[in-house]
Design a protein around this motif. Structure first.
Motif, short mmCIF file in Angstrom:
data_model
loop_
_atom_site.label_atom_id
_atom_site.label_comp_id
_atom_site.label_asym_id
_atom_site.label_seq_id
_atom_site.Cartn_x
_atom_site.Cartn_y
_atom_site.Cartn_z
N CYS A 1 0.92 8.96 -13.24
CA CYS A 1 0.65 7.71 -12.52
C CYS A 1 -0.44 7.87 -11.47
N GLU A 2 -1.16 9.00 -11.52
CA GLU A 2 -2.17 9.28 -10.49
C GLU A 2 -3.26 8.21 -10.45
N VAL A 3 -3.56 7.61 -11.62
CA VAL A 3 -4.63 6.62 -11.70
C VAL A 3 -4.30 5.37 -10.90
N VAL A 4 -3.03 5.14 -10.62
CA VAL A 4 -2.62 3.96 -9.85
C VAL A 4 -3.25 3.98 -8.46
N GLY A 5 -3.41 5.17 -7.90
CA GLY A 5 -3.99 5.27 -6.56
C GLY A 5 -5.40 4.73 -6.48
N LYS A 6 -6.13 4.73 -7.62
CA LYS A 6 -7.50 4.22 -7.64
C LYS A 6 -7.53 2.71 -7.42
N TRP A 7 -6.40 2.05 -7.65
CA TRP A 7 -6.34 0.59 -7.54
C TRP A 7 -5.75 0.12 -6.22
N ARG A 8 -5.38 1.03 -5.37
CA ARG A 8 -4.71 0.63 -4.12
C ARG A 8 -5.55 -0.34 -3.30
N ARG A 9 -6.78 0.03 -3.01
CA ARG A 9 -7.63 -0.80 -2.16
C ARG A 9 -7.90 -2.15 -2.80
N GLY A 10 -8.17 -2.16 -4.11
CA GLY A 10 -8.45 -3.43 -4.80
C GLY A 10 -7.25 -4.37 -4.78
N ILE A 11 -6.06 -3.82 -4.97
CA ILE A 11 -4.85 -4.66 -4.97
C ILE A 11 -4.59 -5.24 -3.59
N GLY B 1 0.81 -1.21 0.00
CA GLY B 1 0.00 0.00 0.00
C GLY B 1 0.85 1.27 0.00
N LYS B 2 1.92 1.27 0.79
CA LYS B 2 2.80 2.44 0.84
C LYS B 2 3.49 2.68 -0.49
N LYS B 3 3.91 1.61 -1.16
CA LYS B 3 4.59 1.76 -2.44
C LYS B 3 3.63 2.25 -3.52
N ILE B 4 2.38 1.79 -3.46
CA ILE B 4 1.40 2.27 -4.44
C ILE B 4 1.11 3.75 -4.21
N ASP B 5 1.00 4.15 -2.94
CA ASP B 5 0.78 5.57 -2.63
C ASP B 5 1.93 6.43 -3.16
N SER B 6 3.14 5.94 -3.03
CA SER B 6 4.31 6.67 -3.52
C SER B 6 4.30 6.76 -5.04
N LEU B 7 3.94 5.66 -5.69
CA LEU B 7 3.89 5.65 -7.15
C LEU B 7 2.81 6.58 -7.68
N ALA B 8 1.68 6.66 -6.97
CA ALA B 8 0.57 7.49 -7.42
C ALA B 8 0.90 8.98 -7.40
N LYS B 9 1.97 9.36 -6.73
CA LYS B 9 2.37 10.77 -6.67
C LYS B 9 3.22 11.18 -7.87
N ILE C 1 -3.45 -10.29 -10.98
CA ILE C 1 -3.87 -8.89 -10.79
C ILE C 1 -3.29 -8.01 -11.88
N CYS C 2 -2.13 -8.39 -12.41
CA CYS C 2 -1.51 -7.62 -13.49
C CYS C 2 -2.34 -7.68 -14.77
N GLU C 3 -3.09 -8.76 -14.96
CA GLU C 3 -3.99 -8.88 -16.10
C GLU C 3 -5.33 -8.21 -15.80
N HIS C 4 -5.77 -8.35 -14.55
CA HIS C 4 -7.08 -7.81 -14.17
C HIS C 4 -7.12 -6.30 -14.30
N ILE C 5 -6.07 -5.60 -13.89
CA ILE C 5 -6.08 -4.13 -13.94
C ILE C 5 -6.09 -3.62 -15.38
N LYS D 1 -17.07 0.31 -15.61
CA LYS D 1 -16.60 1.68 -15.74
C LYS D 1 -15.36 1.98 -14.89
N ARG D 2 -14.71 0.96 -14.38
CA ARG D 2 -13.52 1.18 -13.56
C ARG D 2 -12.41 1.82 -14.38
N LYS D 3 -11.44 2.40 -13.68
CA LYS D 3 -10.30 3.05 -14.33
C LYS D 3 -9.30 1.99 -14.76
N TRP D 4 -9.64 1.27 -15.85
CA TRP D 4 -8.73 0.24 -16.33
C TRP D 4 -7.45 0.88 -16.86
N LEU D 5 -6.32 0.21 -16.62
CA LEU D 5 -5.04 0.73 -17.08
C LEU D 5 -4.74 0.20 -18.48
#
Length: 301
Positions: free
Chosen positions: A68-78, A56-64, A104-108, A134-138
């Motif tokens: 890469c802001e959209v990555v933060g939308k997937w934090r909880r799901g991951i 979770g911490k690494k995803i938060d850092s990446l989302a900044k 999960i790499c395919e799901h997102i 309608k999710r924020k698919w990558l």
């Protein structure tokens, strides 16, 4: 210190004639190495919460990062997916846990079947509709997707996933440490005997109250509390309200002490000897020489 505490705990358990078949810890590197070498017959597993916290911490850092802001939308799901990988898989099926995690790499990227790993070919969720569609698919080959996939596919993390515990965690130990901190605050210093006495009290209190039932209203409805801690960043946490603590151990201790006084029983504890501080094992420098050798890091000489 954590490693030394574990070694002493294991030695004590073994001295009582007990065998350790399964050990659940955090991701401590030294502990993992020691368990691998010294406990070959013990299944060493990792608490999922500690692994999820790190992800979770690494995803938060990446989302900044930019783009890469959209990555933060997937934090909880991951993070939820990691818990599902551990809880839905038998304890000894480490490779299946890893196969589920890699999906999960395919799901997102909105791909839910035809995964590369033969152990887990398709997602097990139901057909997506409504908000799910309608999710924020990558999109593949984008900066956000490639960096997130790299983060989720490191060898260190893959090894952690194969060791995830399916049914056990360290939450009870964390709760006990909170009780210890109440009886022996870290900001205060205690003698060895005083600290040991406080640890005994903390253990008695925890053992008596760790299994408290959930509180209910007069009509029998279960009670909950909803809090918004800072780490949730606007999210909320639902907690069960438990019945009040009991202190029966205090009355038992008082009765035991009074009975021993009445009977004239005085027990001498061999562990009451004064324990020297850790600094006592090193020679103390001469004060005059130490002052002469003193230099400031910013000194011009």
């Amino acid at each position: 210190m954590e490693k030394e505490g574990l070694i002493r705990a294991v030695d004590y358990i073994r001295s009582k004639g007990l065998n350790i078949t399964r050990l659940v810890t955090d991701r401590h590197v030294q502990i993992r190495k020691w368990a691998r070498e010294e406990l070959p017959g013990t299944k060493h597993e990792l608490d999922t919460w500690h692994v999820a916290k790190g992800i979770g911490k690494k995803i938060d850092s990446l989302a900044k990062e930019k783009d890469c802001e959209v990555v933060g939308k997937w934090r909880r799901g991951i993070v939820n997916h990691l818990y599902w990988c551990a809880s839905s898989t038998p304890a000894d099926e480490g490779q299946l846990k890893l196969a589920k995690w890699e999906s999960i790499c395919e799901h997102i990227a909105n791909k839910h079947r035809g995964h590369d790993n033969p152990l887990f070919r398709r997602c097990e969720h139901e057909a997506l509709n409504g908000k799910g569609v309608k999710r924020k698919w990558l999109k593949r080959n984008t900066k956000a997707y490639e960096k997130l996939v790299h983060l989720l596919s490191t060898k260190h993390l893959q090894k952690d996933v194969t060791q995830l515990s399916s049914h056990h965690n360290t939450s009870s130990l964390e709760s006990y440490h909170a009780v210890v901190n109440h009886f022996a605050p870290k900001l205060l210093a205690f003698s060895h005997k005083g600290m040991r006495s406080r640890l005994y009290l903390a253990a008695l209190h925890f053992n008596e109250n760790s299994g408290r039932a959930q509180a209910t209203t007069r009509t029998g409805e279960a009670q909950y509390s909803v809090t918004t801690p800072k780490y949730k960043k606007g999210g909320h946490v639902v907690k069960k309200l438990l019945v009040d603590c009991t202190y029966d151990y205090v009355h038992k201790l008082r009765e035991t002490v009074m009975e021993n006084v009445r009977l004239g029983i005085v027990e001498v504890d061999d562990e009451d000897k004064v324990i020297e501080p850790l600094s006592a094992q090193f020679p103390k420098p001469d004060k005059k020489q130490a002052i002469e050798a003193l230099r400031s890091r910013y000194s011009k000489r």
